[in-house]
Design an enzyme around this catalytic site. Structure first.
Site, PDB file in Angstrom:
ATOM      1  CB  ALA A  38      -0.919  -0.008   1.222  1.00 46.20           C
ATOM      2  NE  ARG A  70      -3.612  -2.721   1.677  1.00 40.52           N
ATOM      3  CZ  ARG A  70      -4.092  -3.937   1.424  1.00 40.52           C
ATOM      4  NH1 ARG A  70      -5.249  -4.079   0.809  1.00 40.52           N
ATOM      5  NH2 ARG A  70      -3.408  -5.006   1.746  1.00 40.52           N
ATOM      6  CG  ASN A 130       7.751  -7.013   8.986  1.00 42.55           C
ATOM      7  OD1 ASN A 130       8.858  -7.074   9.521  1.00 42.55           O
ATOM      8  ND2 ASN A 130       7.588  -7.189   7.680  1.00 42.55           N
ATOM      9  CB  CYS A 173      15.881   7.066  19.077  1.00 41.04           C
ATOM     10  SG  CYS A 173      17.632   7.338  18.835  1.00 41.04           S
ATOM     11  CB  CYS A 194      -2.948  -4.204   6.716  1.00 40.19           C
ATOM     12  SG  CYS A 194      -2.017  -2.678   6.849  1.00 40.19           S
TER      13      CYS A 194
HETATM   14 ZN   LIG Z   1      18.790   5.761  17.759  1.00 42.65          ZN
END
Ligand SMILES: [Zn+2]
Length: 348
Positions: A38, A70, A130, A173, A194
């Site tokens: 998509a 889509r 994923n 992060c 989805c």
């Molecule tokens: Zn980082």
């Protein structure tokens, strides 16, 4: 630029943010798109029309009827023929703009092939579905010093962020330090995909358009124009959000340079792949699909074969085998069932 190019890209050259110099840079630029569903089809379509020099599209899957709602590069015929998405996308994009070198690669993006697939390219684009593959792409981007653009969509919601190693926060992060809610929510709970809660084409299209715009800024040499934020939108609610992110000084990936995904420690041999299917990763051996078809035809049902894959049914399962030995088994989540069927029909 020649006259034909000047004409083809005239509306983009007129746009003050890009101009002639920006277009010249775009024509020389290159990017790798990981995943062509998509998000990926929208990003690829926009970048190829915009005149990016080279685009490599890596995708492991084939076109199915449920994709057409889509995934804007594909047609009913692609689903009927079960064409690999990388192949169908390459054909369509070459017809859209023959001036761009489009290369479809039918493969799973893995720790083993990441360096080779990215070599010679200057940007990584997220078209995956994923977080395992995204964290692998994040490791690869930081390890090789390449910018990459994270994007995800599910339900009516989408999120994206541009990551420049050493300059911005990276995906680890955000995901590995308690800012999880920002990158994941709403609708990014572990099991929300989805395949379980659905997705609107418009949600993917909106977020992919922002992703493509960021890619064009980077590839046109307009880094100063990057939005620098985690941007999300919900097309059903009609809301947009953008928040600042900051680097985690102790980030496993961009500070400590511990690339656990790229080093393959996090890559199991069999992985979940959608609601009710598993993928058996290739073992780096080529299969002769024609011979396999002849061998299997007497014992299995609904055998379909093209030059890229072989698909057959062993009720209640459906197995699709690719030429590199990789397979997708639908109808189970159980790795043991997948391993046993693979061994029985394809070989141990
Ligand atoms: Zn980082």
């Amino acid at each position: 630029m020649n006259r034909e190019q000047r004409e083809k890209y005239s509306r983009q050259i007129l746009f003050a943010g890009i101009g002639e110099a920006g277009q010249e840079n775009l024509l020389e630029a290159s990017a790798v798109l990981i995943g062509c569903g998509a998000l990926g089809t929208v990003v690829a379509n926009l970048l190829v029309r915009a005149g990016v020099g080279r685009l490599r599209i890596v995708d492991r899957d084939f076109v199915e009827p449920s994709n057409l709602q889509r995934q804007t590069l594909f047609e009913e015929a692609d689903a009927r023929e079960a064409l690999p998405k990388a192949v169908a996308a390459e054909r369509r994009l070459r017809a859209i703009n023959s001036g761009v070198a489009v290369e479809g690669v039918v493969a799973d993006f893995t720790p083993r092939n990441a360096a080779e697939l990215l070599s010679g390219y200057s940007l990584i684009l997220d078209g995956t579905d994923n977080f395992e593959t995204r964290l692998l792409a994040n490791d690869a981007a930081i390890s090789f010093g390449l910018p990459w653009i994270y994007a995800a969509a599910v339900g009516s919601y989408g999120v994206t962020m541009t990551i420049r190693p050493g300059h911005t926060a990276c995906l680890a992060c955000l995901l590995e330090t308690g800012e999880e809610s920002a990158a994941h929510s709403p609708g990014f709970a572990n099991e929300a995909t989805c395949d379980t809660v659905g997705v609107l084409g418009a949600a993917a299209g909106a977020i992919a358009s922002i992703e493509a715009t960021e890619a064009i800024k980077l590839l046109a040499g307009k880094q100063e124009a990057l939005h620098g934020r985690l941007v999300s939108c919900d097309v059903w609610a009609g809301t947009f959000q953008s928040i600042r992110t900051s680097r985690n000084p102790d980030c496993r990936a961009c500070s400590r340079r511990e690339f656990i995904y790229l080093d393959g420690e996090a890559q199991p041999h069999i992985t979940m792949c959608g609601r009710d299917s598993v993928q058996i990763h290739e073992r780096g051996r080529a299969l002769d699909l024609g011979m396999l078809k002849n061998r299997l035809a007497p014992t299995v049902d609904d055998v379909r074969h093209n030059e890229f894959l072989l698909r057959f049914r062993i009720a209640p399962y459906e197995m699709t085998v690719f030429a590199d030995g990789r397979a997708i088994l639908k109808g189970t989540k159980d790795p043991a069932v997948a391993r046993s069927l693979y061994a029985r029909y394809i070989g141990a």
